[in-house]
Write a protein that holds these residues in place. Sequence first.
Motif, PDB file in Angstrom:
ATOM      1  N   LYS A   7       0.716  -0.859   0.154  1.00 43.77           N
ATOM      2  CA  LYS A   7       0.106   0.146  -0.020  1.00 43.77           C
ATOM      3  C   LYS A   7       0.916   1.112  -0.161  1.00 43.77           C
ATOM      4  N   ASN A   8       1.916   1.152  -0.008  1.00 43.86           N
ATOM      5  CA  ASN A   8       3.060   2.584   0.280  1.00 43.86           C
ATOM      6  C   ASN A   8       4.266   2.234  -0.620  1.00 43.86           C
ATOM      7  N   MET A   9       4.348   0.750  -1.216  1.00 44.80           N
ATOM      8  CA  MET A   9       5.115   1.152  -2.424  1.00 44.80           C
ATOM      9  C   MET A   9       5.048   1.755  -3.303  1.00 44.80           C
ATOM     10  N   THR A  10       6.202   2.366  -4.375  1.00 39.17           N
ATOM     11  CA  THR A  10       6.378   3.337  -4.800  1.00 39.17           C
ATOM     12  C   THR A  10       6.515   2.756  -6.521  1.00 39.17           C
ATOM     13  N   ALA A  11       6.559   3.399  -7.433  1.00 36.12           N
ATOM     14  CA  ALA A  11       6.747   3.384  -8.986  1.00 36.12           C
ATOM     15  C   ALA A  11       8.651   2.983  -8.574  1.00 36.12           C
ATOM     16  N   GLU A  12       8.928   3.769  -7.924  1.00 33.74           N
ATOM     17  CA  GLU A  12      10.334   4.067  -8.072  1.00 33.74           C
ATOM     18  C   GLU A  12      11.059   2.649  -7.263  1.00 33.74           C
ATOM     19  N   GLN A  13      10.714   2.217  -6.301  1.00 30.92           N
ATOM     20  CA  GLN A  13      10.963   0.811  -5.381  1.00 30.92           C
ATOM     21  C   GLN A  13      11.062   0.049  -6.331  1.00 30.92           C
ATOM     22  N   VAL A  14       9.525  -0.311  -7.232  1.00 31.66           N
ATOM     23  CA  VAL A  14       9.414  -0.788  -7.964  1.00 31.66           C
ATOM     24  C   VAL A  14      10.326  -1.348  -9.162  1.00 31.66           C
ATOM     25  N   GLU A  15      10.778   0.014  -9.775  1.00 28.72           N
ATOM     26  CA  GLU A  15      11.688  -0.037 -10.346  1.00 28.72           C
ATOM     27  C   GLU A  15      13.150   0.057 -10.427  1.00 28.72           C
ATOM     28  N   ALA A  16      13.809  -0.153  -9.436  1.00 28.76           N
ATOM     29  CA  ALA A  16      14.825   0.298  -8.924  1.00 28.76           C
ATOM     30  C   ALA A  16      14.967  -1.208  -8.748  1.00 28.76           C
ATOM     31  N   VAL A  17      14.254  -2.718  -8.248  1.00 26.65           N
ATOM     32  CA  VAL A  17      14.800  -3.256  -7.581  1.00 26.65           C
ATOM     33  C   VAL A  17      14.555  -4.344  -8.555  1.00 26.65           C
ATOM     34  N   ILE A  18      13.851  -3.776  -9.151  1.00 25.74           N
ATOM     35  CA  ILE A  18      13.484  -4.157 -11.177  1.00 25.74           C
ATOM     36  C   ILE A  18      14.897  -5.022 -12.273  1.00 25.74           C
ATOM     37  N   SER A  19      15.418  -2.950 -12.732  1.00 31.18           N
ATOM     38  CA  SER A  19      16.169  -2.824 -12.457  1.00 31.18           C
ATOM     39  C   SER A  19      17.585  -3.988 -12.314  1.00 31.18           C
ATOM     40  N   VAL A  20      18.275  -3.771 -11.061  1.00 27.14           N
ATOM     41  CA  VAL A  20      19.358  -4.155 -10.300  1.00 27.14           C
ATOM     42  C   VAL A  20      19.254  -5.998 -10.267  1.00 27.14           C
ATOM     43  N   HIS A  21      18.046  -6.558  -9.669  1.00 29.29           N
ATOM     44  CA  HIS A  21      18.243  -7.807  -9.698  1.00 29.29           C
ATOM     45  C   HIS A  21      17.865  -8.330 -11.453  1.00 29.29           C
ATOM     46  N   LEU A  22      16.234  -8.587 -12.069  1.00 29.25           N
ATOM     47  CA  LEU A  22      16.472  -8.729 -12.969  1.00 29.25           C
ATOM     48  C   LEU A  22      16.924  -8.281 -14.159  1.00 29.25           C
ATOM     49  N   LEU A  23      16.494  -7.393 -14.372  1.00 28.16           N
ATOM     50  CA  LEU A  23      17.699  -6.362 -15.726  1.00 28.16           C
ATOM     51  C   LEU A  23      18.692  -6.806 -15.309  1.00 28.16           C
ATOM     52  N   GLY A  24      19.334  -6.794 -14.277  1.00 28.47           N
ATOM     53  CA  GLY A  24      20.168  -6.543 -13.998  1.00 28.47           C
ATOM     54  C   GLY A  24      20.894  -8.546 -14.485  1.00 28.47           C
ATOM     55  N   ALA A  25      20.263  -9.234 -14.132  1.00 30.07           N
ATOM     56  CA  ALA A  25      21.188 -10.845 -14.840  1.00 30.07           C
ATOM     57  C   ALA A  25      20.156 -10.520 -16.370  1.00 30.07           C
ATOM     58  N   PHE A  26      19.637 -10.058 -16.408  1.00 27.64           N
ATOM     59  CA  PHE A  26      19.227  -9.361 -18.095  1.00 27.64           C
ATOM     60  C   PHE A  26      20.732  -9.515 -18.768  1.00 27.64           C
ATOM     61  N   ASN A  27      21.051  -8.222 -18.388  1.00 26.13           N
ATOM     62  CA  ASN A  27      21.557  -7.343 -19.209  1.00 26.13           C
ATOM     63  C   ASN A  27      22.982  -8.289 -19.037  1.00 26.13           C
ATOM     64  N   VAL A  28      23.771  -8.443 -17.757  1.00 30.91           N
ATOM     65  CA  VAL A  28      25.391  -9.695 -17.967  1.00 30.91           C
ATOM     66  C   VAL A  28      25.487 -10.944 -18.702  1.00 30.91           C
ATOM     67  N   THR A  29      23.602 -11.582 -18.423  1.00 26.90           N
ATOM     68  CA  THR A  29      23.446 -12.779 -18.820  1.00 26.90           C
ATOM     69  C   THR A  29      23.410 -12.428 -20.500  1.00 26.90           C
ATOM     70  N   ARG A  30      23.208 -11.569 -20.670  1.00 29.73           N
ATOM     71  CA  ARG A  30      22.481 -11.243 -22.370  1.00 29.73           C
ATOM     72  C   ARG A  30      24.282 -11.149 -23.276  1.00 29.73           C
ATOM     73  N   ALA A  31      25.164 -10.460 -22.929  1.00 27.77           N
ATOM     74  CA  ALA A  31      26.567  -9.825 -22.750  1.00 27.77           C
ATOM     75  C   ALA A  31      27.357 -11.076 -23.250  1.00 27.77           C
ATOM     76  N   VAL A  32      27.068 -11.873 -21.948  1.00 23.45           N
ATOM     77  CA  VAL A  32      28.077 -13.207 -21.918  1.00 23.45           C
ATOM     78  C   VAL A  32      26.918 -14.540 -22.798  1.00 23.45           C
ATOM     79  N   TRP A  33      26.465 -14.109 -23.790  1.00 20.87           N
ATOM     80  CA  TRP A  33      25.205 -15.460 -24.289  1.00 20.87           C
ATOM     81  C   TRP A  33      26.100 -15.748 -25.404  1.00 20.87           C
ATOM     82  N   PRO A  34      26.393 -14.821 -26.176  1.00 23.10           N
ATOM     83  CA  PRO A  34      26.937 -15.206 -27.452  1.00 23.10           C
ATOM     84  C   PRO A  34      28.437 -15.338 -27.831  1.00 23.10           C
TER      85      PRO A  34
END
Length: 288
Positions: A111-138
């Motif tokens: 009820k108190n969570m902001t969009a910034e709090q969601v975006e920051a966590v997803i950016s590091v955990h999920l997109l962070g794993a995506f970004n590094v994995t995508r670079a190492v995949w080829p």
Amino acid sequence: MSLLTFDNQVAIVTGAGGGLGRCHAVELARRGARVVVNDLGSTVHGAGASISPAQDVVDEITAAGGTAIANGDSVATEEGGAAIVSAAMEAFGQVDILVNNAGILRDAAFKNMTAEQVEAVISVHLLGAFNVTRAVWPIMREQNYGRIVQTTSGTGLFGNFGQANYGAAKMGLVGMMHVLAIEGARNGIAINAIAPIARTRMTEDIMGEAGKTMDPELVTPVVIYLSHRDCDRTAHIYSVGAGKVSRVFIGVTEGVENTSLTAESVAAAIELIDETKSFMVRGGPQTG
């Protein structure tokens, strides 16, 4: 069983300036891997940046006779993910292992969570794993070999109050794992996940007395196994903490079949639909 070693292999560990990541990096190096110790050097809430935490771990590794370099790029951007992998290639010419460990917290009741709090966590955990994995995949596809370890969480798998953002990101890593396990199989790439329970700077304030038995060093052995060439698992999730290791899996109950299905027939059969005595899991039927 013979010692699991990593001679002539290169590992990237993100978020390795302390806690779990440090333990993973140090142990991989102790067993012969050349390690890229990545850490932005921010606070647990993602503020600030410093190369010092990563460099401190590198100094620890080199003092023990290992080989490592420090990297302070952010996993949260595509450019940062690419730079981390580029640093590994420039220093060592290959990447065999990726441990996606970097993370931050932005806890709040929903009820108190902001969009910034969601975006920051997803950016590091999920997109962070995506970004590094995508670079190492080829690189891994070209060499027809790779080992990737995702760091999911009991919060994503089972839920925890005040962590809707964190739970969403961590369960996203599981979905990513399942897809990449399928896509990577033909190129010798295995990807698995751990759900660690450990005393780190992210958890020490909430674990209390229970945290005394939750040494991060007791999580690392599972990461070492999953990172090794001899590991023949892929798309597996392991809950790890205080010396206990268990597999977590997604199962499908036997359920019911009714070609005239209605809301009322679902209601009448819901207990049977929910029954978990028999179920299907990746790889075949199971009984519980």
